[in-house]
Scaffold this motif. Structure first.
Motif, PDB file in Angstrom:
ATOM      1  N   ILE A  68     -10.634  -1.775   1.882  1.00  0.00           N
ATOM      2  CA  ILE A  68     -10.280  -2.452   0.629  1.00  0.00           C
ATOM      3  C   ILE A  68     -10.338  -3.955   0.903  1.00  0.00           C
ATOM      4  CG2 ILE A  68      -8.547  -2.830  -1.161  1.00  0.00           C
ATOM      5  CD1 ILE A  68      -7.332  -0.140  -0.474  1.00  0.00           C
ATOM      6  N   PHE A  69     -11.159  -4.645   0.112  1.00  0.00           N
ATOM      7  CA  PHE A  69     -11.310  -6.090   0.278  1.00  0.00           C
ATOM      8  C   PHE A  69     -10.848  -6.805  -0.989  1.00  0.00           C
ATOM      9  CE2 PHE A  69     -13.998  -9.807  -0.736  1.00  0.00           C
ATOM     10  CZ  PHE A  69     -13.596 -10.654   0.272  1.00  0.00           C
ATOM     11  N   HIS A  70      -9.945  -7.755  -0.826  1.00  0.00           N
ATOM     12  CA  HIS A  70      -9.477  -8.569  -1.952  1.00  0.00           C
ATOM     13  C   HIS A  70      -9.628 -10.032  -1.612  1.00  0.00           C
ATOM     14  CE1 HIS A  70      -7.144 -10.212  -5.238  1.00  0.00           C
ATOM     15  NE2 HIS A  70      -6.307 -10.777  -4.387  1.00  0.00           N
ATOM     16  N   GLN A  71     -10.351 -10.764  -2.465  1.00  0.00           N
ATOM     17  CA  GLN A  71     -10.446 -12.209  -2.309  1.00  0.00           C
ATOM     18  C   GLN A  71      -9.386 -12.865  -3.170  1.00  0.00           C
ATOM     19  OE1 GLN A  71     -12.159 -14.312  -0.248  1.00  0.00           O
ATOM     20  NE2 GLN A  71     -10.717 -15.732  -1.212  1.00  0.00           N
ATOM     21  N   ASP A  72      -8.423 -13.489  -2.534  1.00  0.00           N
ATOM     22  CA  ASP A  72      -7.314 -14.146  -3.212  1.00  0.00           C
ATOM     23  C   ASP A  72      -7.725 -15.582  -3.551  1.00  0.00           C
ATOM     24  OD1 ASP A  72      -4.880 -15.457  -3.863  1.00  0.00           O
ATOM     25  OD2 ASP A  72      -3.757 -13.972  -2.705  1.00  0.00           O
ATOM     26  N   PHE A  73      -7.736 -15.899  -4.861  1.00  0.00           N
ATOM     27  CA  PHE A  73      -8.173 -17.228  -5.298  1.00  0.00           C
ATOM     28  C   PHE A  73      -7.037 -18.244  -5.375  1.00  0.00           C
ATOM     29  CE2 PHE A  73     -11.796 -14.759  -6.722  1.00  0.00           C
ATOM     30  CZ  PHE A  73     -12.852 -15.611  -6.467  1.00  0.00           C
ATOM     31  N   GLU A  74      -5.861 -17.882  -4.884  1.00  0.00           N
ATOM     32  CA  GLU A  74      -4.704 -18.787  -4.888  1.00  0.00           C
ATOM     33  C   GLU A  74      -4.186 -19.036  -6.295  1.00  0.00           C
ATOM     34  OE1 GLU A  74      -3.645 -23.429  -4.636  1.00  0.00           O
ATOM     35  OE2 GLU A  74      -5.361 -22.823  -3.419  1.00  0.00           O
ATOM     36  N   ALA A  75      -5.043 -19.524  -7.205  1.00  0.00           N
ATOM     37  CA  ALA A  75      -4.648 -19.799  -8.589  1.00  0.00           C
ATOM     38  C   ALA A  75      -4.829 -18.532  -9.414  1.00  0.00           C
ATOM     39  CB  ALA A  75      -5.483 -20.937  -9.157  1.00  0.00           C
ATOM     40  N   GLN A  76      -3.774 -17.772  -9.543  1.00  0.00           N
ATOM     41  CA  GLN A  76      -3.835 -16.544 -10.320  1.00  0.00           C
ATOM     42  C   GLN A  76      -2.426 -16.194 -10.795  1.00  0.00           C
ATOM     43  OE1 GLN A  76      -5.491 -13.891  -7.355  1.00  0.00           O
ATOM     44  NE2 GLN A  76      -3.486 -13.185  -6.687  1.00  0.00           N
ATOM     45  N   TYR A  77      -2.375 -15.269 -11.744  1.00  0.00           N
ATOM     46  CA  TYR A  77      -1.082 -14.832 -12.265  1.00  0.00           C
ATOM     47  C   TYR A  77      -0.282 -14.105 -11.186  1.00  0.00           C
ATOM     48  CZ  TYR A  77      -2.349 -15.750 -17.171  1.00  0.00           C
ATOM     49  OH  TYR A  77      -2.684 -16.339 -18.358  1.00  0.00           O
ATOM     50  N   GLN A  78       1.035 -14.269 -11.244  1.00  0.00           N
ATOM     51  CA  GLN A  78       1.909 -13.574 -10.320  1.00  0.00           C
ATOM     52  C   GLN A  78       1.787 -12.062 -10.490  1.00  0.00           C
ATOM     53  OE1 GLN A  78       3.571 -14.763  -7.802  1.00  0.00           O
ATOM     54  NE2 GLN A  78       4.383 -12.736  -7.240  1.00  0.00           N
ATOM     55  N   LYS A  79       1.565 -11.614 -11.721  1.00  0.00           N
ATOM     56  CA  LYS A  79       1.401 -10.181 -11.976  1.00  0.00           C
ATOM     57  C   LYS A  79       0.202  -9.619 -11.223  1.00  0.00           C
ATOM     58  CE  LYS A  79       4.816  -9.602 -14.889  1.00  0.00           C
ATOM     59  NZ  LYS A  79       6.006  -8.787 -14.521  1.00  0.00           N
ATOM     60  N   THR A  80      -0.848 -10.430 -11.096  1.00  0.00           N
ATOM     61  CA  THR A  80      -2.025  -9.994 -10.336  1.00  0.00           C
ATOM     62  C   THR A  80      -1.686  -9.838  -8.864  1.00  0.00           C
ATOM     63  OG1 THR A  80      -3.533 -11.080 -11.890  1.00  0.00           O
ATOM     64  CG2 THR A  80      -4.384 -10.593  -9.700  1.00  0.00           C
ATOM     65  N   THR A  81      -0.974 -10.817  -8.316  1.00  0.00           N
ATOM     66  CA  THR A  81      -0.569 -10.737  -6.911  1.00  0.00           C
ATOM     67  C   THR A  81       0.330  -9.523  -6.671  1.00  0.00           C
ATOM     68  OG1 THR A  81      -0.683 -13.154  -6.738  1.00  0.00           O
ATOM     69  CG2 THR A  81       0.563 -11.991  -5.038  1.00  0.00           C
ATOM     70  N   GLU A  82       1.229  -9.255  -7.596  1.00  0.00           N
ATOM     71  CA  GLU A  82       2.123  -8.097  -7.462  1.00  0.00           C
ATOM     72  C   GLU A  82       1.336  -6.791  -7.466  1.00  0.00           C
ATOM     73  OE1 GLU A  82       4.812  -8.538 -10.704  1.00  0.00           O
ATOM     74  OE2 GLU A  82       5.865 -10.263  -9.832  1.00  0.00           O
ATOM     75  N   PHE A  83       0.336  -6.686  -8.338  1.00  0.00           N
ATOM     76  CA  PHE A  83      -0.487  -5.479  -8.399  1.00  0.00           C
ATOM     77  C   PHE A  83      -1.276  -5.285  -7.110  1.00  0.00           C
ATOM     78  CE2 PHE A  83      -4.580  -3.538 -10.160  1.00  0.00           C
ATOM     79  CZ  PHE A  83      -4.104  -2.235 -10.059  1.00  0.00           C
ATOM     80  N   VAL A  84      -1.881  -6.358  -6.608  1.00  0.00           N
ATOM     81  CA  VAL A  84      -2.616  -6.280  -5.348  1.00  0.00           C
ATOM     82  C   VAL A  84      -1.686  -5.827  -4.228  1.00  0.00           C
ATOM     83  CG1 VAL A  84      -3.885  -7.607  -3.611  1.00  0.00           C
ATOM     84  CG2 VAL A  84      -4.302  -8.015  -6.044  1.00  0.00           C
ATOM     85  N   GLY A  85      -0.480  -6.380  -4.208  1.00  0.00           N
ATOM     86  CA  GLY A  85       0.492  -5.998  -3.184  1.00  0.00           C
ATOM     87  C   GLY A  85       0.850  -4.526  -3.237  1.00  0.00           C
ATOM     88  N   ARG A  86       1.022  -3.993  -4.446  1.00  0.00           N
ATOM     89  CA  ARG A  86       1.357  -2.570  -4.586  1.00  0.00           C
ATOM     90  C   ARG A  86       0.216  -1.677  -4.105  1.00  0.00           C
ATOM     91  NH1 ARG A  86       3.054  -4.287  -9.723  1.00  0.00           N
ATOM     92  NH2 ARG A  86       1.387  -3.102 -10.774  1.00  0.00           N
ATOM     93  N   ILE A  87      -1.009  -2.045  -4.447  1.00  0.00           N
ATOM     94  CA  ILE A  87      -2.177  -1.245  -4.045  1.00  0.00           C
ATOM     95  C   ILE A  87      -2.348  -1.251  -2.530  1.00  0.00           C
ATOM     96  CG2 ILE A  87      -4.701  -1.181  -4.075  1.00  0.00           C
ATOM     97  CD1 ILE A  87      -3.496   0.039  -6.554  1.00  0.00           C
ATOM     98  N   PHE A  88      -2.223  -2.427  -1.923  1.00  0.00           N
ATOM     99  CA  PHE A  88      -2.375  -2.508  -0.468  1.00  0.00           C
ATOM    100  C   PHE A  88      -1.283  -1.705   0.242  1.00  0.00           C
ATOM    101  CE2 PHE A  88      -5.531  -5.648   1.207  1.00  0.00           C
ATOM    102  CZ  PHE A  88      -6.246  -5.791   0.030  1.00  0.00           C
ATOM    103  N   ALA A  89      -0.064  -1.791  -0.255  1.00  0.00           N
ATOM    104  CA  ALA A  89       1.032  -1.048   0.365  1.00  0.00           C
ATOM    105  C   ALA A  89       0.833   0.458   0.221  1.00  0.00           C
ATOM    106  CB  ALA A  89       2.361  -1.473  -0.265  1.00  0.00           C
ATOM    107  N   ARG A  90       0.323   0.873  -0.922  1.00  0.00           N
ATOM    108  CA  ARG A  90       0.140   2.305  -1.199  1.00  0.00           C
ATOM    109  C   ARG A  90      -0.901   2.936  -0.283  1.00  0.00           C
ATOM    110  NH1 ARG A  90      -1.593   4.788  -7.125  1.00  0.00           N
ATOM    111  NH2 ARG A  90      -1.893   6.963  -6.450  1.00  0.00           N
ATOM    112  N   TYR A  91      -1.978   2.197   0.012  1.00  0.00           N
ATOM    113  CA  TYR A  91      -3.084   2.763   0.788  1.00  0.00           C
ATOM    114  C   TYR A  91      -3.168   2.191   2.199  1.00  0.00           C
ATOM    115  CZ  TYR A  91      -4.543   4.472  -3.794  1.00  0.00           C
ATOM    116  OH  TYR A  91      -4.575   5.096  -5.027  1.00  0.00           O
ATOM    117  N   GLU A  92      -2.117   1.534   2.633  1.00  0.00           N
ATOM    118  CA  GLU A  92      -2.146   0.846   3.928  1.00  0.00           C
ATOM    119  C   GLU A  92      -2.451   1.777   5.090  1.00  0.00           C
ATOM    120  OE1 GLU A  92       0.724  -2.114   6.628  1.00  0.00           O
ATOM    121  OE2 GLU A  92       1.394  -1.373   4.663  1.00  0.00           O
ATOM    122  N   ASP A  93      -1.914   2.982   5.075  1.00  0.00           N
ATOM    123  CA  ASP A  93      -2.055   3.892   6.213  1.00  0.00           C
ATOM    124  C   ASP A  93      -3.404   4.604   6.257  1.00  0.00           C
ATOM    125  OD1 ASP A  93       0.499   3.238   7.025  1.00  0.00           O
ATOM    126  OD2 ASP A  93       1.433   4.911   5.937  1.00  0.00           O
TER     127      ASP A  93
END
Length: 393
Positions: A68-93
């Protein structure tokens, strides 16, 4: 139906659902490629596609790891960062995770004096829109093994080089990057599918990037309604920013998650003031022209839909005036492909004006070199259908 260089291209519809078509494409991809990763933007399309891929793998007993590759553009909504965080945590293993916070040159359409802004610029840390995420799978300027990286390289080059990097790092025989593109959302996206020249085994949604490295768009034929149907039917997670968009009255086909400084995103800049005022304050300090664009994005001042020629000027005179207001290095970007022999009536001059007002030095949205050809094609179409346009049989 679509027309390209006089060739008629018709959409061929299958007698199956878009989800069944997606499953068939997954069958093909997992049989053809040993090395697979997903480009995840944090938006609805790539987010739902990602979850469908893991759903497919679970239902078909596929236990291999994918990336899973995510390019973080720094300037984005907090809701977007929260969603990315949930997805990465869910599939981390069960995944190889790449959350990139590398400094990159990204086009900005907000200022004629600044063609690019640089994400996660270490020299402007005090102006960052938000704190950099702190996770072991976050790649930044101080923590990466990207041998291909060049300081503040353009985002498009970074994406392509990353695919080759991933291919080599994971010893792939054949690598495929899955991209969540829905062609129905824009003519540009649709055209990017039907005009593919390097289709893999006749599949235009799957194309070659490098030797044994490919990119696939397995949900290219989905509509926005299909995306939200999948969310409800499969109880998928999604970016809660879309709920706020809905409450703000944004139409479904206008809900986009992208860098706020791109040309196609600047029209919705004012939503930051409503949805996340704290983020908005940081945007104002981060890139020149943010407030101006939020006010005038939908006016002729920024070439919205069309531009107006000032009284007493030709398009050439207007273009030369606008060029004279630009810094030298910016002006050069607009004139390097300009034929100085063009006449006052050439369509090139109007396109130059539009590009300057849209802050589009690379001609992403209007090409000067193709202007004459497009004008001729437009005249041919108008002549052919003039009777119908005039209301005659």
């Amino acid at each position: 139906m679509d027309m390209r260089e006089g060739i008629k291209i018709e959409k061929a519809y299958l007698n199956i659902s878009v989800y069944d078509a997606f499953v068939m494409r997954m069958d093909f991809i997992f049989s053809e490629f040993d090395n697979i990763y997903i480009a995840f933007s944090g938006g609805k399309d790539s987010g739902i596609m990602l979850q469908m891929v893991f759903k497919y793998m679970q239902e078909h007993g596929i236990n291999k790891k994918i990336g899973i590759f995510h390019q973080d553009f720094e300037a984005q909504y907090q809701k977007t960062t929260e969603f990315v965080g949930r997805i990465f945590a869910r599939y981390e293993d069960i995944s190889y995770l790449y959350w990139s916070c590398m400094p990159m040159a990204v086009r900005t359409a907000l200022s004629s004096h600044e063609m690019y802004w640089h994400t996660w610029d270490p020299g402007k840390k005090d102006l960052w829109v938000r704190e950099m995420p702190d996770k072991p799978y976050v790649y930044n300027i101080d923590n990466n093994d990207f041998g291909f990286y060049i300081d503040k390289m353009p985002e498009e080059k970074f994406y392509k080089q990353f695919s080759l990097y991933y291919h080599k790092k994971h010893n792939g025989v054949k690598t495929c990057c899955l991209v969540g593109i829905c062609a129905d959302e824009s003519l540009h996206r649709y055209s990017s599918i039907v005009n593919k020249k390097n289709a893999y085994k006749g599949q235009r949604w799957l194309t070659r990037q490098f030797n044994n490295v490919y990119a696939a768009a397995p949900i290219y034929d989905w509509k926005v309604e299909d995306i939200w149907t999948a969310v409800g039917k499969f109880n998928f997670d999604y970016n809660k920013l879309y709920d706020l968009y809905y409450m703000a009255g944004v139409p479904l086909n206008k809900m986009r998650v992208a860098s706020p400084f791109h040309d196609w995103a600047k029209e919705s800049l004012q939503l930051y003031k409503i949805i996340e005022p704290v983020t908005w304050e940081h945007l104002l300090k981060r890139v020149d022209g943010v407030n101006f664009a939020s006010i005038y994005a939908k006016t002729t001042a920024m070439a919205y839909r069309d531009i107006q020629l000032p009284d007493g000027l030709t398009w050439k005179q207007y273009a030369l005036f606008l060029l004279s207001t630009l810094p030298g290095h910016v002006r050069e970007q607009y004139t390097k492909n300009l034929d100085t022999a063009e006449t006052d009536k050439s369509p090139v001059w109007k396109i130059i004006c539009r590009r300057i007002l849209k802050n589009d030095p690379d001609g992403t949205h209007s090409s000067c070199r193709d202007a004459t050809k497009k004008k001729q094609r437009s005249d041919e179409i108008k002549a052919k259908y003039s009777a119908f346009i005039g209301g005659k049989p």
